[in-house]
Scaffold this active site. Sequence first.
Site, PDB file in Angstrom:
ATOM      1  N   LEU A 236      -0.476   6.199  -2.019  1.00  0.00           N
ATOM      2  CA  LEU A 236      -0.567   5.133  -3.005  1.00  0.00           C
ATOM      3  C   LEU A 236       0.793   4.828  -3.598  1.00  0.00           C
ATOM      4  O   LEU A 236       1.728   5.629  -3.503  1.00  0.00           O
ATOM      5  CB  LEU A 236      -1.571   5.467  -4.099  1.00  0.00           C
ATOM      6  N   CYS A 237       0.872   3.651  -4.164  1.00  0.00           N
ATOM      7  CA  CYS A 237       2.060   3.191  -4.880  1.00  0.00           C
ATOM      8  C   CYS A 237       1.533   2.349  -6.038  1.00  0.00           C
ATOM      9  O   CYS A 237       0.412   2.567  -6.485  1.00  0.00           O
ATOM     10  CB  CYS A 237       2.990   2.409  -3.945  1.00  0.00           C
ATOM     11  N   SER A 238       2.284   1.413  -6.497  1.00  0.00           N
ATOM     12  CA  SER A 238       1.835   0.600  -7.615  1.00  0.00           C
ATOM     13  C   SER A 238       0.707  -0.351  -7.224  1.00  0.00           C
ATOM     14  O   SER A 238      -0.334  -0.389  -7.866  1.00  0.00           O
ATOM     15  CB  SER A 238       3.014  -0.188  -8.190  1.00  0.00           C
TER      16      SER A 238
END
Length: 110
Positions: A61-63
């Site tokens: 995941l990231c933003s």
Amino acid sequence: MAAERIDVATAREMWKAGDIFVDVREPDEYARGHVSGAVNIPLGKLPGIVRDLPEGQVITLCSMGGRAGRAAAQLDAMGRTAFSIEGGTKAWAAAGLPVAVGPAPGKRKG
């Protein structure tokens, strides 16, 4: 098998089951808020560290999901089963799920 994007509800079940969550943002972004229990491995460092990850599937995941999708594809190409969360940390937080602040992963609660 290609890396798959999953929704937050599916990700939550995988989180509860103890799957590995890897936040691929830079450390300063991670420290501002991340999924509780997620480890921070910036996207550029992932290829050199992947062998050190525990066995099992990996959820990236990231933003918002862009970098996480690339990370999941990299992991898949290296032979790991990988998924990325559609909407990233923002979608996770918007769903009211546990978020930790600071450089440490935090504990999985919930």
